[in-house]
Design a protein around this motif. Structure first.
Motif, PDB file in Angstrom:
ATOM      1  N   ALA A  37       0.826  -1.209   0.000  1.00 34.55           N
ATOM      2  CA  ALA A  37       0.000   0.000   0.000  1.00 34.55           C
ATOM      3  C   ALA A  37       0.857   1.255   0.000  1.00 34.55           C
ATOM      4  O   ALA A  37       0.552   2.232  -0.697  1.00 34.55           O
ATOM      5  N   ILE A  40       2.392   1.768  -3.482  1.00 30.69           N
ATOM      6  CA  ILE A  40       1.394   2.305  -4.415  1.00 30.69           C
ATOM      7  C   ILE A  40       1.161   3.793  -4.149  1.00 30.69           C
ATOM      8  O   ILE A  40       1.091   4.602  -5.082  1.00 30.69           O
ATOM      9  N   ALA A  41       1.054   4.167  -2.868  1.00 29.62           N
ATOM     10  CA  ALA A  41       0.834   5.578  -2.526  1.00 29.62           C
ATOM     11  C   ALA A  41       2.007   6.441  -2.988  1.00 29.62           C
ATOM     12  O   ALA A  41       1.809   7.541  -3.541  1.00 29.62           O
ATOM     13  N   ARG A  44       1.894   6.781  -6.812  1.00 29.85           N
ATOM     14  CA  ARG A  44       0.861   7.719  -7.245  1.00 29.85           C
ATOM     15  C   ARG A  44       1.273   9.163  -6.975  1.00 29.85           C
ATOM     16  O   ARG A  44       0.964  10.063  -7.751  1.00 29.85           O
ATOM     17  N   ARG A  82       4.168  -5.626  -9.535  1.00 29.70           N
ATOM     18  CA  ARG A  82       2.942  -5.727 -10.327  1.00 29.70           C
ATOM     19  C   ARG A  82       1.866  -4.795  -9.800  1.00 29.70           C
ATOM     20  O   ARG A  82       1.123  -4.177 -10.569  1.00 29.70           O
ATOM     21  N   ALA A  83       1.787  -4.658  -8.472  1.00 29.26           N
ATOM     22  CA  ALA A  83       0.793  -3.760  -7.882  1.00 29.26           C
ATOM     23  C   ALA A  83       1.064  -2.317  -8.283  1.00 29.26           C
ATOM     24  O   ALA A  83       0.143  -1.565  -8.636  1.00 29.26           O
ATOM     25  N   VAL A  84       2.331  -1.918  -8.240  1.00 22.44           N
ATOM     26  CA  VAL A  84       2.706  -0.561  -8.637  1.00 22.44           C
ATOM     27  C   VAL A  84       2.465  -0.367 -10.130  1.00 22.44           C
ATOM     28  O   VAL A  84       1.901   0.653 -10.555  1.00 22.44           O
ATOM     29  N   ARG A  85       2.886  -1.335 -10.913  1.00 24.51           N
ATOM     30  CA  ARG A  85       2.741  -1.241 -12.374  1.00 24.51           C
ATOM     31  C   ARG A  85       1.282  -1.091 -12.780  1.00 24.51           C
ATOM     32  O   ARG A  85       0.955  -0.390 -13.742  1.00 24.51           O
ATOM     33  N   ASP A  86       0.387  -1.742 -12.050  1.00 28.11           N
ATOM     34  CA  ASP A  86      -1.039  -1.676 -12.363  1.00 28.11           C
ATOM     35  C   ASP A  86      -1.712  -0.427 -11.809  1.00 28.11           C
ATOM     36  O   ASP A  86      -2.864  -0.139 -12.148  1.00 28.11           O
ATOM     37  N   SER A  87      -0.992   0.320 -10.947  1.00 28.85           N
ATOM     38  CA  SER A  87      -1.597   1.479 -10.280  1.00 28.85           C
ATOM     39  C   SER A  87      -1.289   2.805 -10.965  1.00 28.85           C
ATOM     40  O   SER A  87      -2.033   3.776 -10.791  1.00 28.85           O
ATOM     41  N   VAL A  88      -0.199   2.863 -11.710  1.00 27.55           N
ATOM     42  CA  VAL A  88       0.200   4.121 -12.349  1.00 27.55           C
ATOM     43  C   VAL A  88       0.631   3.861 -13.786  1.00 27.55           C
ATOM     44  O   VAL A  88       1.104   2.769 -14.117  1.00 27.55           O
ATOM     45  N   ASP A  89       0.486   4.852 -14.593  1.00 27.98           N
ATOM     46  CA  ASP A  89       0.859   4.731 -16.003  1.00 27.98           C
ATOM     47  C   ASP A  89       2.244   5.338 -16.218  1.00 27.98           C
ATOM     48  O   ASP A  89       2.407   6.327 -16.926  1.00 27.98           O
TER      49      ASP A  89
END
Length: 267
Positions: A37, A40-41, A44, A82-89
């Protein structure tokens, strides 16, 4: 191969410092989800502030292995990646500390990563993990098998280390570029968050005029003008955290301010 970081693009790579992963001394059971988490934060926040790419590294896993990391580290970094890759472009890359290029390349293959950072690609460095020897021979061949389009950003006389034998930054840069076949070079200060010498950046730029050149530590709004005309990009983490404290979350406002300063000082 199309370059991910064109010469002169003045790109900003934000570092996603991961917390302690399972198996490392500071890991606390049940905290992996919190680590994901937080990553990801931070990702972003970098994206919101205008960063151009993300470098994910197992920063919380001290003390580091000088070569191969255990399988649980790679597995957890893949989950986070993978979580990061799916969260930001944004393009994502990996640095597996202290010096595990094979794991970093495998993570790129698993997570659609586009670049790796390798602390010691050529030569030998005396570090707090002992003597680390570069192995460009195996690294480049492994890249060809796993992910041939991934780009290698290699440190020149990496921080928290000294060369085993006397060598200038210029000679090390040329060897890393021409004999190690790095796609880009990273210059840093003595340690994490410590300013990189503008004079060293200038000397390396002089001998490697066409190289893709990054400044890899200590960059902030207050000193980016020292490097803006010389470097093609910046790898930044510490100064973009709240209060400039490395353990704090990334502050998107600091990212935005630095990105604007980079562009303004590059004109």
């Amino acid at each position: 191969m199309k370059t991910l970081f064109p010469r002169g693009s003045k790109c900003l790579i934000g570092v996603v410092h991961l917390g302690p992963l399972p198996g490392s001394p500071r890991w606390i059971k049940g905290t992996l989800q919190k680590t994901i988490a937080k990553a990801i934060a931070d990702a972003r926040a970098y994206a919101r502030g205008g960063a151009d790419a993300l470098e994910i590294e197992n920063f919380g896993d001290v003390p580091f292995s000088k070569s191969s990391v255990p399988p649980e580290t790679v597995a957890c970094m893949a989950v986070v990646g993978r979580a990061v890759r799916d969260s930001v472009d944004l393009p994502v890359g990996f640095n597996v500390l202290r010096n595990d290029p094979r794991a970093a390349l495998a993570l790129c293959a698993a997570c659609r990563g586009l670049f790796v950072r390798i602390n010691v690609l050529t030569g030998a460095m005396v570090t707090d993990q002992g003597i680390i020897e570069g192995n460009a021979f195996e690294t480049l061949r492994q890249k060809q098998v796993l992910c041939p389009d991934v780009q290698i950003l290699a440190d020149v006389l990496v921080k928290h280390a000294v060369p085993l034998a006397p060598i200038t930054a210029e000679r090390a840069a040329l060897d890393t570029l021409k004999r190690g076949l790095a796609d880009g070079l990273i210059l840093s200060g003595g340690g994490t968050g410590e300013p990189t010498s503008p004079e060293v950046v200038k000397r390396v730029r002089t001998v490697c005029p066409r190289a893709l050149l990054f400044v890899g530590s200590g960059v902030c709004v207050g000193n980016v003008a020292d490097y803006a005309q010389l470097a093609d990009g910046f790898v930044v983490g510490t100064s973009l955290k709240r209060g400039g404290r490395i353990q704090s979350p990334v502050d998107w406002r600091r990212v935005l301010a630095l990105k604007r300063a980079i562009l303004n000082k590059s004109r």
